[in-house]
Scaffold this active site. Structure first.
Site, PDB file in Angstrom:
ATOM      1  N   ASP A   3      -6.656  -3.495  -7.546  1.00 30.54           N
ATOM      2  CA  ASP A   3      -7.457  -2.312  -7.168  1.00 30.54           C
ATOM      3  C   ASP A   3      -8.536  -1.994  -8.216  1.00 30.54           C
ATOM      4  O   ASP A   3      -9.706  -1.814  -7.888  1.00 30.54           O
ATOM      5  CB  ASP A   3      -6.554  -1.080  -7.018  1.00 30.54           C
ATOM      6  CG  ASP A   3      -5.839  -1.033  -5.676  1.00 30.54           C
ATOM      7  OD1 ASP A   3      -6.349  -1.619  -4.698  1.00 30.54           O
ATOM      8  OD2 ASP A   3      -4.761  -0.404  -5.608  1.00 30.54           O
ATOM      9  N   LYS A  23       3.545   1.325  -3.871  1.00 30.23           N
ATOM     10  CA  LYS A  23       2.934   0.560  -4.973  1.00 30.23           C
ATOM     11  C   LYS A  23       3.736   0.631  -6.280  1.00 30.23           C
ATOM     12  O   LYS A  23       3.670  -0.279  -7.101  1.00 30.23           O
ATOM     13  CB  LYS A  23       1.496   1.040  -5.230  1.00 30.23           C
ATOM     14  CG  LYS A  23       0.518   0.632  -4.143  1.00 30.23           C
ATOM     15  CD  LYS A  23      -0.910   1.034  -4.509  1.00 30.23           C
ATOM     16  CE  LYS A  23      -1.867   0.690  -3.395  1.00 30.23           C
ATOM     17  NZ  LYS A  23      -3.259   0.964  -3.739  1.00 30.23           N
ATOM     18  N   TYR A  51     -13.550   5.081   2.021  1.00 30.80           N
ATOM     19  CA  TYR A  51     -14.430   4.332   2.931  1.00 30.80           C
ATOM     20  C   TYR A  51     -14.249   4.724   4.395  1.00 30.80           C
ATOM     21  O   TYR A  51     -14.906   4.173   5.271  1.00 30.80           O
ATOM     22  CB  TYR A  51     -14.272   2.808   2.745  1.00 30.80           C
ATOM     23  CG  TYR A  51     -12.904   2.254   3.040  1.00 30.80           C
ATOM     24  CD1 TYR A  51     -11.961   2.139   2.033  1.00 30.80           C
ATOM     25  CD2 TYR A  51     -12.562   1.854   4.321  1.00 30.80           C
ATOM     26  CE1 TYR A  51     -10.707   1.641   2.286  1.00 30.80           C
ATOM     27  CE2 TYR A  51     -11.312   1.339   4.585  1.00 30.80           C
ATOM     28  CZ  TYR A  51     -10.386   1.241   3.568  1.00 30.80           C
ATOM     29  OH  TYR A  51      -9.128   0.751   3.825  1.00 30.80           O
ATOM     30  N   GLY A  53     -16.383   3.490  -0.695  1.00 36.00           N
ATOM     31  CA  GLY A  53     -15.201   2.755  -1.147  1.00 36.00           C
ATOM     32  C   GLY A  53     -15.009   1.384  -0.526  1.00 36.00           C
ATOM     33  O   GLY A  53     -14.023   0.704  -0.821  1.00 36.00           O
ATOM     34  N   THR A  92       0.834  -1.196   0.000  1.00 40.33           N
ATOM     35  CA  THR A  92       0.000   0.000   0.000  1.00 40.33           C
ATOM     36  C   THR A  92       0.872   1.251   0.000  1.00 40.33           C
ATOM     37  O   THR A  92       2.103   1.163  -0.148  1.00 40.33           O
ATOM     38  CB  THR A  92      -1.048  -0.055   1.144  1.00 40.33           C
ATOM     39  OG1 THR A  92      -1.964   1.009   0.973  1.00 40.33           O
ATOM     40  CG2 THR A  92      -0.417   0.013   2.528  1.00 40.33           C
ATOM     41  N   GLY A 141     -10.516  12.982 -10.441  1.00 38.57           N
ATOM     42  CA  GLY A 141      -9.192  12.608  -9.945  1.00 38.57           C
ATOM     43  C   GLY A 141      -8.391  11.881 -11.005  1.00 38.57           C
ATOM     44  O   GLY A 141      -8.959  11.259 -11.914  1.00 38.57           O
ATOM     45  N   THR A 179      -5.442  19.096 -11.506  1.00 38.42           N
ATOM     46  CA  THR A 179      -4.324  19.335 -12.425  1.00 38.42           C
ATOM     47  C   THR A 179      -4.669  18.639 -13.745  1.00 38.42           C
ATOM     48  O   THR A 179      -4.505  17.418 -13.874  1.00 38.42           O
ATOM     49  CB  THR A 179      -3.021  18.749 -11.836  1.00 38.42           C
ATOM     50  OG1 THR A 179      -2.925  19.160 -10.474  1.00 38.42           O
ATOM     51  CG2 THR A 179      -1.801  19.198 -12.596  1.00 38.42           C
TER      52      THR A 179
HETATM   53  P1  NAP Z   1      -2.863  10.080  -5.179  1.00 36.48           P
HETATM   54  O1  NAP Z   1      -2.187   9.257  -6.188  1.00 36.48           O
HETATM   55  O2  NAP Z   1      -2.067  10.941  -4.255  1.00 36.48           O
HETATM   56  O3  NAP Z   1      -3.921  11.035  -5.977  1.00 36.48           O
HETATM   57  C1  NAP Z   1      -4.644  12.034  -5.299  1.00 36.48           C
HETATM   58  C2  NAP Z   1      -5.719  12.628  -6.201  1.00 36.48           C
HETATM   59  O4  NAP Z   1      -6.494  13.538  -5.394  1.00 36.48           O
HETATM   60  C3  NAP Z   1      -5.183  13.436  -7.377  1.00 36.48           C
HETATM   61  O5  NAP Z   1      -6.104  13.378  -8.435  1.00 36.48           O
HETATM   62  C4  NAP Z   1      -5.128  14.856  -6.774  1.00 36.48           C
HETATM   63  O6  NAP Z   1      -5.225  15.867  -7.740  1.00 36.48           O
HETATM   64  C5  NAP Z   1      -6.393  14.855  -5.950  1.00 36.48           C
HETATM   65  N1  NAP Z   1      -6.357  15.818  -4.846  1.00 36.48           N
HETATM   66  C6  NAP Z   1      -5.632  15.709  -3.703  1.00 36.48           C
HETATM   67  N2  NAP Z   1      -5.851  16.789  -2.927  1.00 36.48           N
HETATM   68  C7  NAP Z   1      -6.718  17.577  -3.609  1.00 36.48           C
HETATM   69  C8  NAP Z   1      -7.331  18.833  -3.330  1.00 36.48           C
HETATM   70  N3  NAP Z   1      -7.090  19.514  -2.178  1.00 36.48           N
HETATM   71  N4  NAP Z   1      -8.205  19.348  -4.238  1.00 36.48           N
HETATM   72  C9  NAP Z   1      -8.471  18.673  -5.389  1.00 36.48           C
HETATM   73  N5  NAP Z   1      -7.912  17.496  -5.717  1.00 36.48           N
HETATM   74  C10 NAP Z   1      -7.052  16.954  -4.827  1.00 36.48           C
HETATM   75  O7  NAP Z   1      -3.791   9.198  -4.214  1.00 36.48           O
HETATM   76  P2  NAP Z   1      -4.511   7.796  -4.548  1.00 36.48           P
HETATM   77  O8  NAP Z   1      -3.633   6.682  -4.147  1.00 36.48           O
HETATM   78  O9  NAP Z   1      -5.038   7.864  -5.934  1.00 36.48           O
HETATM   79  O10 NAP Z   1      -5.719   7.812  -3.478  1.00 36.48           O
HETATM   80  C11 NAP Z   1      -6.800   8.704  -3.625  1.00 36.48           C
HETATM   81  C12 NAP Z   1      -7.937   8.346  -2.682  1.00 36.48           C
HETATM   82  O11 NAP Z   1      -8.382   7.013  -2.962  1.00 36.48           O
HETATM   83  C13 NAP Z   1      -7.572   8.359  -1.202  1.00 36.48           C
HETATM   84  O12 NAP Z   1      -8.626   8.999  -0.528  1.00 36.48           O
HETATM   85  C14 NAP Z   1      -7.515   6.895  -0.825  1.00 36.48           C
HETATM   86  O13 NAP Z   1      -7.899   6.671   0.510  1.00 36.48           O
HETATM   87  C15 NAP Z   1      -8.549   6.291  -1.760  1.00 36.48           C
HETATM   88  N6  NAP Z   1      -8.296   4.855  -2.038  1.00 36.48           N
HETATM   89  C16 NAP Z   1      -9.270   3.963  -1.734  1.00 36.48           C
HETATM   90  C17 NAP Z   1      -9.060   2.615  -1.988  1.00 36.48           C
HETATM   91  C18 NAP Z   1     -10.130   1.601  -1.648  1.00 36.48           C
HETATM   92  O14 NAP Z   1      -9.818   0.393  -1.592  1.00 36.48           O
HETATM   93  N7  NAP Z   1     -11.364   1.986  -1.468  1.00 36.48           N
HETATM   94  C19 NAP Z   1      -7.855   2.177  -2.563  1.00 36.48           C
HETATM   95  C20 NAP Z   1      -6.881   3.134  -2.897  1.00 36.48           C
HETATM   96  C21 NAP Z   1      -7.119   4.488  -2.626  1.00 36.48           C
HETATM   97  P3  NAP Z   1      -3.881  16.543  -8.392  1.00 36.48           P
HETATM   98  O15 NAP Z   1      -3.473  15.600  -9.490  1.00 36.48           O
HETATM   99  O16 NAP Z   1      -4.341  17.854  -8.890  1.00 36.48           O
HETATM  100  O17 NAP Z   1      -2.862  16.638  -7.305  1.00 36.48           O
END
Ligand code: NAP
Length: 279
Positions: A102, A66, A220, A241, A62, A126, A152
């Protein structure tokens, strides 16, 4: 002899995976333990070598490892290679093979609610790591349209251009996403907006949401984000989630044991711990 499984991350104390998988090992009478491993970036190489040397049956990866784990493995599954991230490793006769469950896990959870996605227009919010896994998996199964709005916009363009599966897709800005929201059957929220410290924020306005739309948030914890609360007020169907988390775990468990476990049981285990009911 007891088999070793686990999850590697930083931080890791919050992970629900040990609870979920240990319950499954007990339920299916498999002599195994699943442990959380708090591994910092600098220790990752040693940790992977160590798990291999110990003969671990497999493990999850995690945040934030990854991507960094990929060159440390012996083989990468083609979907994980395309996504560019691994969340599940299988030890097959001493060879470590990386998979990404995922995106497919998410799609399995979504098709429980919407069995036929082929005629659905989807807006994904996102373009981070999770979005990439979901986008590629949704493109692979096939949807009518799959647009992305990301803060972005360049990252959304990159994601679309790097997807190996053909899909009708555009990167759009916030104004356009909000104005044309009624064009989409399914809205998928993949950013961290809705989690602490962004509990009271919305990634975009739902003013133009269709009444019969389906809104899915991959967060979630909390089980119901502000986005899902707003969507419910507008008579939309919602999903949090937990389904994605459960199905990515179920697919990992199947890769390790050959058993596809009961997702309802897994969901109850996590819900009990989080102290709430799924949307
Ligand atoms: P990541 O790679 O860091 O991507 C973050 C995303 O959120 C990017 O699109 C970023 O936009 C956007 N973002 C962050 N802060 C923001 C803000 N203040 N305003 C607008 N956009 C914002 O993270 P990730 O691994 O994809 O995870 C994202 C979410 O998915 C987390 O909440 C995580 O808990 C959840 N998740 C859930 C599961 C599940 O099993 N349910 C699995 C994995 C992840 P920019 O590109 O503009 O920075």
């Amino acid at each position: 002899m007891k088999k070793l499984f686990g999850v590697i991350g930083d931080p890791i104390a919050h992970s629900m995976s040990p609870l979920m998988h240990n319950d499954l090992f007990q339920h299916y009478k498999i002599d195994a333990d699943y442990l959380p491993f708090h591994i910092k970036e600098a220790q990752l190489t040693d940790a992977i070598k160590g798990l291999k040397a110990l003969g671990a049956g497999g493990f999850n990866i995690t945040i934030p490892h990854k991507i960094a784990v990929m060159p440390l493995l012996d083989k990468i599954d083609p979907l994980a290679e395309a996504i560019g991230a691994v969340n599940t490793v299988v030890n097959q006769d001493g060879l470590l093979i990386g998979y990404n469950t995922d995106g497919i896990g998410y799609v399995r959870g979504l098709t429980e609610k919407i069995p036929d996605l082929s005629d659905r227009s989807v807006l994904m919010i996102g373009a981070g790591g999770a979005a990439r896994a979901l986008f590629f998996s949704l493109a692979k199964v096939g949807v009518k349209k799959l647009d992305i709005y990301n803060r972005t916009i360049a990252k959304a363009h990159d994601l679309i251009s790097e997807c190996p599966y053909a899909v009708d897709s555009n990167a759009i800005g916030k104004e356009q996403a909000e104005a044309s929201l009624a064009d989409y059957d399914v809205i998928i929220q993949t950013t961290s907006i809705g989690m602490a410290p962004h509990l009271d924020e919305l990634p975009l306005s739902l003013e133009n949401l269709r009444e019969n739309a389906f809104v899915s948030d991959i967060i979630y914890n909390p089980l119901e984000t502000k986005l899902l609360k707003e969507a419910k007020k507008r008579q939309a169907r919602v999903q949090n989630g937990l389904d994605m988390f459960v199905f990515q775990g179920a697919l990992a468990f199947e890769l390790w044991t050959g058993i596809f476990p009961d997702p309802k049981r897994m969901k109850h285990t996590v819900e009990r711990q989080l102290g709430g009911k799924q949307c």
